[in-house]
Design an enzyme around this catalytic site. Structure first.
Site, PDB file in Angstrom:
ATOM      1  CG  ASP A   1      30.113 -51.472  48.976  1.00  0.00           C
ATOM      2  OD1 ASP A   1      28.560 -52.524  48.592  1.00  0.00           O
ATOM      3  OD2 ASP A   1      29.662 -50.647  47.834  1.00  0.00           O
TER       4      ASP A   1
ATOM      5  CG  ASP B   1      33.010 -47.621  48.677  1.00  0.00           C
ATOM      6  OD1 ASP B   1      33.633 -48.202  48.475  1.00  0.00           O
ATOM      7  OD2 ASP B   1      31.774 -47.407  48.848  1.00  0.00           O
TER       8      ASP B   1
ATOM      9  CD  GLU C   1      29.367 -45.738  45.399  1.00  0.00           C
ATOM     10  OE1 GLU C   1      29.151 -46.577  43.990  1.00  0.00           O
ATOM     11  OE2 GLU C   1      29.285 -47.419  46.287  1.00  0.00           O
TER      12      GLU C   1
ATOM     13  CG  HIS D   1      26.693 -51.497  43.688  1.00  0.00           C
ATOM     14  ND1 HIS D   1      28.303 -51.735  43.833  1.00  0.00           N
ATOM     15  CD2 HIS D   1      26.669 -52.176  42.944  1.00  0.00           C
ATOM     16  CE1 HIS D   1      29.051 -52.852  42.466  1.00  0.00           C
ATOM     17  NE2 HIS D   1      27.639 -53.182  42.681  1.00  0.00           N
TER      18      HIS D   1
END
Length: 218
Positions: free
Chosen positions: A187, A23, A25, A182
């Site tokens: 996540d 994951d 960001e 987030h």
């Protein structure tokens, strides 16, 4: 090792691919122009019964690359108010990716798999940012397949009728804290749990190992 047990190895389960949950960001949606700000990877392992589970976790906050675009809306969404704050303890893209790839290659080799494959929720997004950052850093030994992925948004849509990560996790009977969402670390851990749950449920329902038809019979 018997044929039955061989079918329950990580190598055989995914045709030689070593699944790694990722994951990221970011500071926007454009992998070429927007900053990669956080990345987490969770490797997976398979027990003697053929059940999949999380193995190792590696996580980094990442410094924006030189000239990176930072979308205000994206920063507000992921809660990274100041990407340049020293309190983030961020490292360069190259450092983060090199360490992640080192771990992936080590565990991939131990599992006797031929190549890693990315598992992610809406995987095209995460895959594009990782590949673009790897190219930016001139990393030639990228362990992931260049385009194939396992997308848990699609898989959870099939398994649970939900495509949003939080809703899919809750439908699957998993805890999900929206306050923690987030964050790449949180996540990724939840995506790994979701993916393992889907794979293990399919096996429990009799969908794996696949019994191949006897083509010798007339």
């Amino acid at each position: 090792m018997t044929i039955e047990n061989e079918a329950l190895t990580l190598k055989k389960r995914f045709r030689g691919y070593f699944p790694v949950v990722i994951d990221v960001e970011t500071a926007g949606f454009n992998a070429k122009t927007d900053a990669l700000l956080e990345i987490c990877a969770v490797t997976l392992k398979m027990d003697e019964n053929g059940d999949l589970a999380p193995a190792s976790t590696i996580h980094y906050h990442v410094e924006p690359f030189e000239g990176a675009n930072l979308e205000k809306e994206a920063l507000e969404f992921n809660g990274i108010r100041d990407p340049f704050s020293p309190l983030r303890g961020a490292v360069t893209e190259a450092e983060a990716l090199k360490e992640i790839y080192k771990l992936v290659r080590k565990e991939q080799k131990a599992a006797d798999c031929s190549r890693a494959i990315m598992v992610a929720h809406n995987a095209t997004f995460d895959h594009s940012f990782v590949m673009e950052a790897s190219e930016r850093c001139k990393l030639k030994r990228v362990p992931f397949h260049p385009f194939a992925t396992f997308d848990t948004a699609a898989l959870s849509g099939l398994a649970y009728g939900q495509t949003v990560l939080a809703k899919a996790c809750k439908t699957a009977g998993m805890d999900f804290d929206n306050k923690e969402a987030h964050s790449a670390l949180y996540d990724t851990q939840k995506t790994a749990e979701l993916f393992c749950g889907i794979v293990n449920k399919w096996k429990a329902l009799g969908g794996w190992p696949v019994v191949e038809p006897d083509t010798d019979k007339k």
